[in-house]
Motif scaffolding. Structure first.
Motif, PDB file in Angstrom:
ATOM      1  N   UNK A   1      32.149  -7.353 -57.448  1.00 32.20           N
ATOM      2  CA  UNK A   1      33.063  -8.326 -56.817  1.00 32.20           C
ATOM      3  C   UNK A   1      34.532  -8.076 -57.131  1.00 32.20           C
ATOM      4  N   UNK A   2      34.830  -7.504 -58.295  1.00 36.71           N
ATOM      5  CA  UNK A   2      36.227  -7.313 -58.689  1.00 36.71           C
ATOM      6  C   UNK A   2      36.740  -5.900 -58.423  1.00 36.71           C
ATOM      7  N   UNK A   3      35.949  -5.080 -57.756  1.00 38.98           N
ATOM      8  CA  UNK A   3      36.355  -3.693 -57.501  1.00 38.98           C
ATOM      9  C   UNK A   3      37.368  -3.629 -56.363  1.00 38.98           C
ATOM     10  N   UNK A   4      38.349  -2.717 -56.502  1.00 41.50           N
ATOM     11  CA  UNK A   4      39.236  -2.396 -55.398  1.00 41.50           C
ATOM     12  C   UNK A   4      38.489  -1.471 -54.432  1.00 41.50           C
ATOM     13  N   UNK A   5      38.704  -1.674 -53.125  1.00 43.47           N
ATOM     14  CA  UNK A   5      37.949  -0.921 -52.118  1.00 43.47           C
ATOM     15  C   UNK A   5      38.893  -0.188 -51.180  1.00 43.47           C
ATOM     16  N   UNK A   6      38.697   1.122 -51.084  1.00 38.08           N
ATOM     17  CA  UNK A   6      39.383   1.931 -50.076  1.00 38.08           C
ATOM     18  C   UNK A   6      38.396   2.293 -48.986  1.00 38.08           C
ATOM     19  N   UNK A   7      38.892   2.571 -47.800  1.00 37.79           N
ATOM     20  CA  UNK A   7      38.020   2.828 -46.651  1.00 37.79           C
ATOM     21  C   UNK A   7      38.538   4.010 -45.849  1.00 37.79           C
ATOM     22  N   UNK A   8      37.601   4.852 -45.397  1.00 35.44           N
ATOM     23  CA  UNK A   8      37.884   5.881 -44.393  1.00 35.44           C
ATOM     24  C   UNK A   8      36.778   5.815 -43.355  1.00 35.44           C
ATOM     25  N   UNK A   9      37.140   5.882 -42.092  1.00 34.68           N
ATOM     26  CA  UNK A   9      36.164   5.959 -41.004  1.00 34.68           C
ATOM     27  C   UNK A   9      36.448   7.244 -40.240  1.00 34.68           C
ATOM     28  N   UNK A  10      35.490   8.143 -40.201  1.00 42.83           N
ATOM     29  CA  UNK A  10      35.682   9.413 -39.520  1.00 42.83           C
ATOM     30  C   UNK A  10      34.580  10.387 -39.869  1.00 42.83           C
TER      31      UNK A  10
ATOM     32  N   UNK B   1      41.332  10.461 -60.457  1.00 43.20           N
ATOM     33  CA  UNK B   1      42.699  10.093 -60.802  1.00 43.20           C
ATOM     34  C   UNK B   1      42.980   8.616 -60.512  1.00 43.20           C
ATOM     35  N   UNK B   2      41.981   7.903 -60.001  1.00 41.38           N
ATOM     36  CA  UNK B   2      42.144   6.508 -59.628  1.00 41.38           C
ATOM     37  C   UNK B   2      41.454   5.595 -60.635  1.00 41.38           C
ATOM     38  N   UNK B   3      41.791   4.301 -60.650  1.00 34.02           N
ATOM     39  CA  UNK B   3      41.216   3.388 -61.640  1.00 34.02           C
ATOM     40  C   UNK B   3      39.686   3.365 -61.584  1.00 34.02           C
ATOM     41  N   UNK B   4      39.034   3.134 -62.712  1.00 37.84           N
ATOM     42  CA  UNK B   4      37.564   3.112 -62.762  1.00 37.84           C
ATOM     43  C   UNK B   4      36.946   2.053 -61.851  1.00 37.84           C
ATOM     44  N   UNK B   5      37.724   0.987 -61.543  1.00 39.27           N
ATOM     45  CA  UNK B   5      37.174  -0.062 -60.679  1.00 39.27           C
ATOM     46  C   UNK B   5      37.550   0.133 -59.209  1.00 39.27           C
TER      47      UNK B   5
END
Length: 360
Positions: free
Chosen positions: A169-178, A195-199
């Motif tokens: 629930x507290x994780x940051x989410x990035x998205x790619x569609x392709x 290189x990005x945060x563990x969450x």
């Protein structure tokens, strides 16, 4: 007016979505249409809602299609993929006109494109490539790709979406569609994850031959638990509901229509600094940019967005403002105008404009 669209591309990607949007807009104008597609294409199912569109799956012999009633009635043969250009030209040799829509900023076979009545570029970058390939400017039209501004996110349970992909629930989410292909460069995205945060968790929605390779690289780098590869999803829009940001690491694009989707849904964008997307993405104003294949630059841009909510909000607002210039209704109107110009001839086209100006 009878339009025959031709698209023999496998699968369902951004180009196919654009063809679907165009067909929908032409349907609203009451224009008769037919669609030539592969036997295994999703077009058959996705076009059922349009009763004026005849779907024709690729026959064993294309000569059979060219002798079909749909082809014999055609006034425009509209090629949407490179492999359909020869078919469109052959179909129009004794009747109708050929229109080619070019969606990639890659070199072409100019001798084929020069035989078309009109070549449509979906971006200024594609237009530049076509001109440099020898296509006469008077045969070119610039009609940008579009987004369905009537579209909204379906009501979704964000908790359910996170649970579906085991995202905390507290994780940051990035998205790619392709598609997972060399063009979209998923490997640079995976290389940026350590290189990005563990969450931070990244969702990549799409299929492609690099899927297994991306999985192996994520496992090798120890970030397999922070990458979600969903494969093909027929309803990818839902993932925008849980995305903190959208990343497009492509090394080249025609325009990058998925960026229009991100803008439309108010998700801030991180993208590559490439010629085609420069029409949409301005660093620090509508997106954060990094150089192609630069994992460090990608990670730095994501870090900046995650740590600067005011910047993320500003980019989102600017993106939402810019996307209004890419309305699917406008795209449809411009294609109708182009078709009529070819069918009626330029003189009739200009007379009609003059008549409307006088009557107005």
């Amino acid at each position: 007016m009878n339009i025959v669209h031709l698209d023999l591309q496998r699968g369902w990607r951004g180009g196919q979505r654009q063809v679907w949007l165009l067909i929908r807009e032409l349907h609203r104008h009451g224009i008769s249409q037919a669609m030539l597609h592969r036997v295994d294409s999703p077009y058959e199912e996705k076009l059922r809602q349009f009763d004026s569109v005849q779907c024709i799956s690729t026959p064993t012999r294309l000569r059979g299609f060219l002798r079909s009633p749909a082809a014999s009635r055609a006034t425009i043969f509209h090629a949407h993929t490179g492999n359909t250009v020869p078919i469109a030209l052959w179909g129009a040799r004794s009747r109708g006109h050929t229109v080619i829509t070019r969606r990639l900023d890659l070199p072409i076979k100019p001798w084929m494109f020069r035989r078309a009545a009109r070549v449509v570029a979906i971006s200024r970058r594609v237009e530049q490539v076509l001109v440099s390939s020898g296509i006469l400017p008077e045969r070119l039209r610039l009609i940008p790709s579009a987004v369905d501004l009537e579209r909204s996110l379906e009501a979704v349970d964000i908790g359910d979406l996170r649970r579906e992909l085991a995202i905390a629930p507290d994780a940051h989410v990035g998205l790619t569609i392709g598609a997972l292909t060399e063009q979209k460069d998923p490997m640079t995205l995976v290389a940026a994850l350590p290189k990005l945060p563990p969450n931070y968790v990244h969702i990549w929605v799409g299929a492609g031959h690099l899927l297994s390779e991306a999985q192996r690289l994520a496992e090798y780098l120890g970030v397999k638990d922070r990458l979600r590869l969903t494969g093909f999803d027929s309803h990818p829009d839902r993932w925008f509901a849980i995305a903190d940001l959208f990343v497009l690491p492509s090394i080249h694009e025609g325009l990058g229509t998925v960026l229009l989707d991100a803008f439309h849904f108010g998700v801030p964008v991180v993208g590559t600094a490439i010629p085609a997307t420069s029409e949409l993405l301005e660093h620090g104003t509508s997106a954060l940019l990094f150089e192609p294949r630069d994992a460090d630059g990608l990670a730095a841009a994501v870090h900046e967005l995650l740590n600067n909510l005011e910047l993320a909000s500003r980019l989102s607002t600017e993106g939402s403002s810019r996307v209004t210039a890419y309305d699917a209704r406008d795209m449809g109107e411009r294609y109708v105008e182009l078709y009529r110009e070819l069918i009626d001839g330029p003189d009739a086209h200009h007379r009609e404009h003059a008549r409307q100006a006088v009557s107005g």
